[in-house]
Design an enzyme around this catalytic site. Structure first.
Site, short mmCIF file in Angstrom:
data_model
loop_
_atom_site.label_atom_id
_atom_site.label_comp_id
_atom_site.label_asym_id
_atom_site.label_seq_id
_atom_site.Cartn_x
_atom_site.Cartn_y
_atom_site.Cartn_z
N ASP A 42 3.31 -1.31 3.01
CA ASP A 42 2.99 -0.99 4.12
C ASP A 42 3.23 -1.68 5.43
O ASP A 42 3.00 -1.37 6.30
CB ASP A 42 1.22 -1.58 4.09
CG ASP A 42 0.51 -0.75 3.24
OD1 ASP A 42 0.36 0.63 3.27
OD2 ASP A 42 -0.29 -1.07 2.09
N TYR B 224 -7.55 1.24 3.19
CA TYR B 224 -7.82 -0.21 3.09
C TYR B 224 -7.63 -0.92 4.31
O TYR B 224 -7.14 -0.40 5.37
CB TYR B 224 -6.61 -0.95 1.97
CG TYR B 224 -6.97 -0.97 0.62
CD1 TYR B 224 -7.91 -1.72 0.33
CD2 TYR B 224 -6.58 0.18 -0.21
CE1 TYR B 224 -8.40 -1.58 -0.93
CE2 TYR B 224 -6.99 -0.12 -1.61
CZ TYR B 224 -7.97 -1.05 -1.78
OH TYR B 224 -8.26 -1.18 -3.33
#
EC number: 1.4.3.-
Length: 622
Positions: free
Chosen positions: A286, A354
């Protein structure tokens, strides 16, 4: 080389010449900018390149051809391109028509990085889309589409901007084929609504919650000057923001004494444990794939931080290549720390399903806590009615939440009263009974081991392994020990993917809880500079440690790896409660006494007592 200068909005790129000039003349270095771009030749395949430009002299000082085999970080507008390609693709539209969606439902394509390329696969730049359906009958744009997963993934060639493949997903459970598509055309009929926005929650929200207000009538104890210099309770540091790492701390000092040169979150990988293809590729990086800073939230007053708050803006690059102000991406505020206070530098990123909260917390006793909080919506796939699976947990009818891990890497560049530091680890071991030296058997010894060369090490809670970063040239006048800071790495589970596999090779940094490497310019990223569609971690901490550099009494970097193995619960649906992880760095013989001993003991005059009985509710001032 390291520069002791004011960091500006973006990271400064340094050179030996500039460093020498600073040492000689104590002047600010020229401003340098890193430019990242593609060169497209006759073969129409972009070749990624980077240049460093001296903005003051308007000249190029460094140039690097990365090549066609390495993928640059994704850009957020490429995600929009994927959605547009799906809309244009007749093959994909025809595939969607194979499903009989309920009346009033609309297709949602959620773009994702493609993941690692399989061995032997053609090295093209790909993106994939996870597909869901959203119930629009309620006329609410925030209706939870994750409750309705579709077993299909479109794959886009980013250069052609075309859908080149459609992956059909298995929907079976235990005992079914790894590729078995057991679903009918009415694949969503057994799925259930799972709303989470307040106005759509069944039964509404709780009515017995009263506000807790943080008030600072005299204002905050911190001050911010020169855009980035923060001073608070003997602490001083600079805070910056960049598109990849988000918030970064620089030149951290306590009472004028140097503690850290730089502290950041370096990387995070999220590998999924569903063995069915193509989920072996489902592994996001990420920070490296797309940049945490690019996905940072614009924080709002009264929602993300409490009390008297200072917000910092960031700058990212827009789709036109121009700088774009990213407002309120970092918040600074004070919190009660039990006995004493703490100052919090916080940013929040949202990555598809998320959400992560990252915070640096400095306390009045000279401690620094790195905190990571994870929440959001678990990534889900469709499963046939009545089935269960070894690859995850069924959290709602037709919805399988896949098992996965979140593995973080923090980069700590220490400067304990100077840059020549050493890492040692201490363990506490019981000692056999001895009539002379341990007559009652209660003695235990502390064993100290110096880390001499760059390497990877692990947590060891059984022996209470504690790592210390010390300055061997400076001793504490009371203990005679070298001054330092200590931390105990979290003994969390390491990467579970089998050694040598695609997931394991891409995240070699996850093999150890602690890495100690020698400082080198531009070595900022635990998994290396390029993670998008990687097959092997290159230039990450694994390679840095493999040099076997001397790191004793040297300018070194410490990397801490920790994570969450997330085997979802039904209670994680539709939004998971927050998971919190903290790594604490504390002074160890750095001071001559408790540095917080002079913190004033004050009575909070705003506190009150409450008395509840069947007839009344009375408040009494304390």
């Amino acid at each position: 080389m390291k520069l002791h200068v004011v960091p500006n909005i973006t990271e400064l790129v340094s050179s030996s010449l500039l460093h020498q000039n600073i040492l000689r003349f104590h002047r600010q270095p020229h401003r340098l900018a890193k430019c990242q771009y593609d060169i497209i030749g006759s073969d129409k395949i972009p070749e990624y390149q980077e240049s460093v430009i001296d903005v003051d002299l308007r000249k190029k000082v460094r140039h690097e051809v990365i090549g066609k085999d390495t993928q640059a970080c994704l850009t957020l507008w490429e995600f929009q391109t994927l959605v547009e390609a799906c809309n244009k693709s007749k093959g994909f539209q025809d595939a969607i028509l194979e499903f009989k969606l309920p009346e009033g439902f609309e297709l949602v394509v959620e773009p994702w990085p493609y993941g690692g390329l399989d061995v032997g696969a053609e090295n093209q730049r790909y993106f994939q889309g996870l597909c869901f359906a959203q119930d629009m009958n309620n006329k609410n744009a925030d209706s939870n589409f994750y409750a309705y997963p579709l077993p299909i993934i479109p794959v886009m060639d980013a250069h052609k901007k075309e859908i080149v493949r459609i992956d059909r997903l298995a929907t079976g459970g235990k005992g079914d084929s790894m590729t078995g598509q057991t679903h009918s055309e009415r694949v969503l009929d057994h799925c259930q609504s799972a709303e989470y926005v307040p106005e759509m929650i069944a039964g509404g929200t709780r009515k017995d919650v009263k506000p807790i207000n943080i008030t600072q009538t005299e204002g905050p104890s911190f001050k911010v000057t020169d855009e980035s210099l923060v001073e608070w309770q003997k602490w001083s540091f600079r805070v910056s923001f960049n598109p990849r790492e988000g918030a970064v701390l620089h030149d951290v000092r306590y009472d004028g004494r140097s503690v850290l040169y730089r502290m950041s979150i370096s990387e995070m990988t999220v590998p999924y444990g569903d063995a069915r293809a193509p989920f072996h590729r489902k592994q996001a990086f990420d920070f490296g794939d797309g940049g945490a800073g690019n996905c940072a939230n614009n924080l709002s007053l009264g929602c993300d931080c409490l009390g008297v708050i200072k917000y910092f803006n960031g700058v990212i690059v827009g789709s036109d290549g121009q700088p774009k102000v990213h407002p309120n991406v970092i918040c600074l505020h004070e919190q009660d720390n039990g006995i004493g206070w703490k100052l919090v530098v916080q940013f929040i990123i949202t990555l598809a399903n998320y959400e992560y909260v990252f915070a640096y917390k400095l306390d009045t006793a000279g401690g620094i806590t790195l905190e990571v909080r994870a929440t959001g919506i678990v990534s889900v796939v469709n499963i046939y009615p009545g089935k269960t699976s070894d690859h995850g947990n069924v959290v709602s009818s037709g919805v399988l939440a896949q098992n996965h891990q979140h593995i973080f890497a923090a980069r700590v560049d220490p400067a304990i009263d100077g840059h020549n530091n050493t890492v040692i680890y201490e363990e506490s071991h019981g000692v056999p009974h001895n009539k002379k030296t341990n007559p009652n058997g209660n003695f235990y010894e502390i064993r100290k081991t110096t880390v001499n060369e760059s390497s990877g090490l692990d947590a060891n809670p059984i022996d209470h392994r504690v790592f210390k970063i010390v300055n061997p040239s400076k001793k504490n006048s009371h203990s005679g020990n070298p001054i330092g800071y200590k931390f105990s790495p979290l003994p969390t589970q390491k990467l579970l993917a089998a050694p040598g596999t695609l997931q394991a090779q891409r995240a070699l940094f996850a093999n150890h809880h602690v890495w100690v490497t020698k400082y080198q310019d531009d070595e900022l990223y635990a998994a290396g500079r390029f993670t998008l569609q990687s097959q092997l971690e290159q230039g990450g901490v694994h390679d840095m440690a493999a040099r076997k550099d001397n790191v004793e009494d040297e300018d070194l970097v410490l990397w801490n790896v920790f994570g969450l193995t997330h085997n979802p619960r039904v209670e994680d649906w539709p939004v998971m409660p927050v998971e919190i992880y903290q790594v604490q760095f504390k002074p160890s013989d750095f001071f001559e006494r408790n540095p917080a001993i002079d913190f004033p003991s004050t009575k909070n005059q705003a506190s009150v007592l409450v008395q509840n009985d069947c007839c009344s509710e009375k408040l009494y001032t304390s």
